[in-house]
Structures are given as structure tokens and as C-alpha cells.
Design an enzyme around this catalytic site. Structure first.
Site, PDB file in Angstrom:
ATOM      1  N   GLU A 142      68.508  21.170  47.922  1.00  0.00           N
ATOM      2  CA  GLU A 142      68.178  19.763  48.208  1.00  0.00           C
ATOM      3  C   GLU A 142      68.624  19.314  49.600  1.00  0.00           C
ATOM      4  O   GLU A 142      69.560  18.525  49.739  1.00  0.00           O
ATOM      5  CB  GLU A 142      68.774  18.843  47.138  1.00  0.00           C
ATOM      6  N   GLU A 313      64.464  21.617  38.878  1.00  0.00           N
ATOM      7  CA  GLU A 313      65.464  20.967  38.031  1.00  0.00           C
ATOM      8  C   GLU A 313      64.777  19.862  37.238  1.00  0.00           C
ATOM      9  O   GLU A 313      64.221  18.937  37.813  1.00  0.00           O
ATOM     10  CB  GLU A 313      66.584  20.357  38.885  1.00  0.00           C
TER      11      GLU A 313
HETATM   12  C1  GAL Z   1      70.452  17.474  41.914  1.00  0.00           C
HETATM   13  C2  GAL Z   1      71.210  18.669  42.451  1.00  0.00           C
HETATM   14  C3  GAL Z   1      71.966  19.387  41.371  1.00  0.00           C
HETATM   15  C4  GAL Z   1      72.695  18.402  40.495  1.00  0.00           C
HETATM   16  C5  GAL Z   1      71.698  17.434  39.913  1.00  0.00           C
HETATM   17  C6  GAL Z   1      72.304  16.434  38.967  1.00  0.00           C
HETATM   18  O1  GAL Z   1      70.280  16.525  42.897  1.00  0.00           O
HETATM   19  O2  GAL Z   1      70.353  19.572  43.090  1.00  0.00           O
HETATM   20  O3  GAL Z   1      72.891  20.284  41.950  1.00  0.00           O
HETATM   21  O4  GAL Z   1      73.649  17.734  41.236  1.00  0.00           O
HETATM   22  O5  GAL Z   1      71.089  16.733  40.949  1.00  0.00           O
HETATM   23  O6  GAL Z   1      71.332  15.552  38.464  1.00  0.00           O
END
Ligand code: GAL
Length: 635
Positions: A142, A313
Site C-alpha cells: 500500500e 485484502e
Molecule cells: C491495510 C494494510 C494491512 C492492514 C489492513 C487493516 O491497509 O495493507 O496491512 O493494516 O489495512 O485493515
């Protein structure tokens, strides 16, 4: 579409890895992303690598039949590295260095840090580049998360001066381009140019725009460094990076061009809470997220890719980082999964496998609870797996309509909003929602893309309109709607000669003579619609197609091109869309509140984002809250 999860073997005792892997496979997962924050375990001390644990973790996952996406750990430089090289730390706009103790504390412009990144990425790629279990690489994590694209460090200042010198050649050209005669801001050499922070009042917008372009280029070149190393050592394995939601701080089209697969991180409930949505929308969609959030990003990031994209994610339960963190309605995790599939994702991976009992994200749900019992989402993953197996692979086709998205437009509107509620991303999202409420598939594309083949084109706003884009528009014969502020700035952030809309005037003979921004709650009324936030006064020989009650023109049309001289409300957007669809022969399917559809080559998906059952007229079905209806299309 494959399913996967984000896993951190370094967080758990080795004894449970094999059981974790077995359970992942049993749940229907076939991909695991690991490694992206593990630098302090991979290289506990300068130059001393510890591969043994990572070798075993990869072997354990592979033994269960899982494929691994390996992340480079450059988002989390360890303490020893920061201590050895303290000036690698990014500096905030307030001039203060960022501290150690979380993540993303590095400056993209620091050559010493870049060298360290090349070293660790090379070591990782040499070790695992040909490993049969590694099927993909993720660079860093990110870019820009926690407001980290812009850095105002010495390293950044030095590289910005070089960037300016390359771009302008001599400093007099820069002075002229930026208009530095204003307030005696002229420089005698590039060495005198600083970043635009810490000025008494606002810095020159042209200075800011170039600083943003520079910072965006820095992200792209930082990423490219890693891509080149990975390509050299791991031929044939695709490389990705995980982009964020509602995030425009760097040009994702540029970074996307260097990737084989574009991925993004989908947290619909967190995004609903953190962004501009009204109190009513936040209440109505509390546990579902606004119905266009996930789809918007699927379409945007598909447009940043060469066609290969996915969700790295996916929110599986409450997150920890929004102002309020509700749980998704039962069914939503499966809905989000199937929606990604319907938009053409090649995989969806849940963040994270097991909730961590320690550190910053201990309140962030996973597929498992910290005690390894299954959280609610686990069964939904199984359900999604079963549905996906039933319907088979889904192919995406070019949508009937295109929406033009520009990162530079977001920067221009952010640097000089002129009215505090003029938010580019929100304008684009409203136009996108208007299209989706009428049941359309949408492609979100960069302005550089060839637009031939679309039946209608929407350009919510494009302040810097390059001549070649105007030439391209002139060749099209489908209906095109162009929104406010388009063509209002030159490439170096001045008002164009002959006024806005600049180069567009060649094909749309109008002149914007004055603009007004309106405070919240104030609107100018037309017949059955209103203009709020932003309104332009246009001079033209064209008779306006749509006008306010007092006769002022709002929409001007020249053949297939329309210009909307204000921030249209839903009613006006719907009306314009209806006209354009009529001209283009596009069938609209007005959808009830909370319902959205998406057509693939073979199926029609309907997603109920509302908390009540909703009737879908097209199939005659009543869809439960968070329910998905899938109908095979007869060809
Ligand atoms: C994203 C990040 C992850 C984790 C996640 C939590 O922004 O890539 O490492 O922090 O959020 O929601």
C-alpha cells in the site's frame, strides 16, 4: 476466481502452521500472501539473513497445496536500518520527521534507502525466485498508506530540484511557467527551489502541482526498481502491488503500467465511515458499505491494469481503523467475494487469516479469532467457494459506457478547491453511482485510453485538457458528457488563453466567464433539479439544452458533446443519462434502492446492498439482505 488469505507465519508458533495451512485449504483457499512486513525476521541484523523459518513456512503452505504470493518487506524498514541511516525517514508537511514504531516511515526519494531496498529484494528474489510454490510477488505494501506519498525531507528536496531542472531546462522557464513574478517568488537557479511546505500562506498552486507530479513519479520509480529485480530473478511470475481505496495521491495508472497484475484492498465498511457519505447513507449501509464502493474500485483498478487484477485484502469482519467499526451483515463477505468475481477479479484474498492478539491491529477481525476458533466469515468463504464452483469462470467484456478518471484532476481540485465541497473523487463517484443505479456496466479509464467502441462517455471533470484528448473527443460520434472545471487550467496551473474550457472550445463553442462555489445547503434551482456546490456562467451562441429557472444555461450541447456547467444533482444526472442512453440505444434498468447488477459474458449478477429484502423485477426474485442472485444469460 481463486480465493486466498493474508498470513503472517512470523506471528504464530511454528507448531500451528501446518494446521493453519490444512484449514485454509479446507475452507476453499488456494493462495496465501506472506512476508510483506517481515524484514526484522528475514534480516535480524545488518547483513545476517535468516531464511530458515521462511523456507519452512513456504514448505508448510506448499505441502497443503497452497500457492504463495510473496511480499517484499520494504514498507517496514527495521530499527537497525533506521538508526544507521536516520535521514531515510520521511518528513511531514509540518517539517517534522516521522518516528519509528509503526510502518511506512521511509522517504521514497532517499537513495540510501532505495539501495537497501534493492539489496533486500535481490536477496529475496535470489532465494525464492524459482521456488515452485511462489506464484506471484507483491512489491512493498500500500504505497501512500498513512499519508506517506509526500515527503519534505532533504532527499526529496534535492531530487525535486533535479526533476524541475530536467522538466524546465532553465530556471527562467520555470519562473514563467509557475508565474513566479507574483509575490517576488522568482528563483535564480534550481538550487533555490524548495518543496512547497512551510510557506506562510498557500504556496503557488503550480509549485504544488509539480511537487505532486514529482512525488508520484518517485513512487513509480521506487516500485519499478523492485519490479526490475523481481523480473530478472523470477521470470514468469507476475508482480503486483496492492492499491488502496479512495486514494489518489499518486498516479495509479503510471504504477499500474509496470505491474503484471493490479490488486487493491477492499474495506467497504471502513471506507463508508471514513469518507464523505451522508449520515443517512452511513446509517442505511452501516453493515454493507455503500453499494458502489467495491464496484467503483474494481472498475477503477481494472482500468489501471492490463486486464489482470484482483483483491489482495478483503475485509472479513470489523476493522480497527475507522471512527466506528461495525460487523458486516451476515452474507456480506460472500457478496463482496462474488461481486469481485463478477467484475473480473482473478482472485480475492481475505485480510487476515487469524486475528492477532497483540499490537496495533488486535481489534481487526480475521477468518479465525485469536484463539483459532472460526469467525463468522469462515462459513461465508465456504459458501462463496461453493457458488463459484457452480457458476464457473466468468469473463468480462468491454462495458457500454466509459467514465474517464484522472489522478492529475484530483490533484488540481485538491490544490485549488475554490469551494471546500468540490471534491473530485466524490464528483466522479456520484457520476459512477448514477450509471450503476441504471443497471450499467462501467469501465473507468484513463484519459490516455482509446475510447472507441464505447456507446457513451462521461468525463466528470478534467481541468487540464490536453490537445490530443480534445482531438480524440472530436473523432468520437457517441454521446459524451463533460463536467465542470474541464479545460480550466493549463499544464502549469494557469487559466488558459481564451478562458475555460481551453482547448475544448475548438469543438464545444462555449466560454466560462465566471465560476462560483456555493456553501453547503445553498442551491440554484432548475425545473426538477438543482445545482449545488459549483456553478459556472457560460457565454455561448449555443442555446442551452438545460437551464435554471432564471434562464441561466447549465448544459450546452454541440452535436454529440455536452458540457455541464455545474455540480449536477441526482435528478439532473439521471435526466442527462436518459437522454444520452436514448441517443446511443443503451437500455437502462432503473434499480430499486440498494440493488446493483453486473453482467459478465455468461451471467447476470444482482447484489442486494440494502438491509431489507428487495424485489428484482428482471428476474422476479425477492433478494434477501446481503443476498446475491445469479442468472445464466441465454446467448
Ligand atoms: C491495510 C494494510 C494491512 C492492514 C489492513 C487493516 O491497509 O495493507 O496491512 O493494516 O489495512 O485493515
Amino acid at each position: 476466481m481463486k480465493l486466498g488469505c493474508c498470513y503472517y507465519p512470523e506471528h504464530w508458533p511454528e507448531e500451528i502452521w501446518a494446521e493453519d495451512a490444512r484449514q485454509m485449504a479446507e475452507m476453499g483457499l488456494s493462495l496465501v500472501r506472506i512476508g510483506e512486513f517481515a524484514w526484522s525476521r528475514i534480516e535480524p541484523e545488518p547483513g545476517r539473513y535468516d531464511w530458515a523459518w521462511l523456507d519452512r513456512a513456504i514448505e508448510t503452505l506448499a505441502a497443503a497445496g497452497l500457492q504463495v504470493i510473496l511480499g517484499t518487506p520494504t514498507a517496514t524498514p527495521p530499527k537497525w536500518l533506521v538508526d544507521r541511516m536516520p535521514d531515510m525517514i520521511a518528513v511531514g508537511a509540518d517539517g517534522r520527521p516521522r518516528g519509528f514504531g509503526s510502518r511506512r516511515h521511509y522517504c521514497f526519494s532517499h537513495e540510501g534507502y532505495r539501495k537497501e531496498c534493492r539489496r533486500i529484494v535481490t536477496a529475496l528474489a535470489e532465494r525464492y525466485g524459482e521456488h515452485p510454490a511462489i506464484v506471484m510477488w507483491q512489491t512493498d505494501n500500500e504505497y501512500g498508506c498513512h499519508d506517506t506519498v509526500l515527503s519534505f525531507s532533504e532527499a526529496a528536496a534535492a531530487r525535486f530540484r533535479e526533476w524541475c531542472a530536467v522538466r524546465y531546462g532553465d530556471v527562467a522557464a520555470l519562473n514563467t511557467a509557475w508565474g513566479n513574478v507574483f509575490w517576488s517568488m522568482e528563483y535564480r537557479s534550481f538550487a533555490e527551489v524548495d518543496p512547497p511546505n512551510l510557506t506562510v500562506t498557500e504556496a503557488n498552486p503550480a509549485h504544488w502541482l509539480d511537487y505532486r507530479r514529482f512525488a508520484s513519479d518517485e513512487v513509480a520509480s521506487f516500485n519499478r526498481d523492485q519490479v526490475e529485480i523481481l523480473r530478472a530473478h523470477s521470470a514468469g511470475r507476475p508482480i503486483t502491488h496492492n492499491f488502496m481505496g479512495f486514494f489518489t495521491e499518486f498516479n495509479h495508472h503510471d504504477v499500474g503500467r509496470d505491474l503484471d497484475v493490479v490488486t487493491w484492498d477492499s474495506y467497504p465498511l471502513g471506507f463508508l465511515e471514513q469518507f464523505w457519505f451522508s449520515d443517512e447513507e452511513k446509517r442505511d449501509y452501516l453493515r454493507q458499505g455503500h453499494p458502489d464502493i467495491a464496484a467503483f474500485h474494481h472498475d477503477l483498478y481494472r482500468g489501471c491494469s492490463n486486464g489482470r487484477w484482483g483483491v489482495m485484502e478483503q475485509q472479513p469482519g470489523p476493522v480497527n481503523w475507522a471512527r466506528f467499526n461495525p460487523a458486516p451483515l451476515p452474507g456480506m463477505v460472500a457478496l463482496w467475494t462474488l461481486e469481485a468475481m463478477a467484475h473480473g477479479a482473478e482472485f480475492t484474498s481475505y485480510f487476515r487469516w487469524r486475528q492477532a492478539p497483540f499490537a496495533q491491529e488486535q481489534m481487526h477481525a480475521g477468518l479465525l479469532c485469536p484463539d483459532s476458533s472460526e469467525a463468522e466469515a469462515a462459513d461465508e468463504v465456504r459458501a462463496a467457494t461453493a457458488t463459484m464452483a457452480q457458476i464457473g469462470e466468468q469473463a468480462t467484456e468491454q462495458a457500454s459506457v466509459a467514465l474517464v478518471f484522472s489522478y492529475e484532476a484530483a490533484w488540481v481540485c485538491g490544490i485549488q478547491p475554490q469551494g471546500q465541497s468540490f471534491r473530485y473523487l466524490e464528483l466522479v463517484y456520484e457520476w459512477y453511482s448514477a450509471l450503476r443505479r441504471q443497471g450499467l456496466n462501467v469501465d473507468i479509464v484513463p484519459e490516455s485510453q482509446h475510447l472507441v467502441g464505447y456507446r457513451a462517455i462521461f468525463v466528470p471533470s478534467l481541468p487540464i485538457m490536453r490537445a490530443d484528448f480534445v482531438e480524440h473527443l472530436a473523432e468520437l460520434d457517441c454521446p459524451v458528457l463533460i463536467g465542470p472545471r474541464s479545460g480550466s487550467k493549463t499544464h502549469t496551473f494557469s487559466i488558459p488563453e481564451g478562458l475555460a474550457p481551453g482547448a475544448l472550445r475548438q469543438i464545444l463553442p462555449i466560454t466560462v466567464e465566471r465560476v462560483e462555489s456555493l456553501r453547503d445547503g445553498v442551491a440554484e434551482n432548475g425545473d426538477g433539479f438543482a445545482i449545488a456546490r459549483w456553478i459556472e456562467q457560460v457565454a455561448s451562441d449555443l442555446v442551452p439544452e438545460v437551464a435554471l429557472l432564471d434562464g441561466r444555461g447549465v448544459v450546452y450541447r454541440n452535436h454529440n458533446l455536452r458540457y455541464c456547467a455545474g455540480w449536477p444533482d441526482r435528478a439532473l444526472l439521471d435526466r442527462l443519462l436518459k437522454c444520452m442512453a436514448g441517443e446511443a440505444g443503451i437500455d437502462l434498468i432503473p434499480l430499486p434502492k440498494g440493488l446493483r447488477i453486473r453482467r459478465t459474458a455468461t451471467h447476470l449478477f444482482a447484489f442486494n446492498y440494502s438491509a431489507q429484502p428487495v424485489r428484482f423485477d428482471l428476474s422476479g426474485e425477492v433478494i434477501d439482505p446481503a443476498g446475491v442472485s445469479i442468472t445464466a444469460l441465454v446467448s
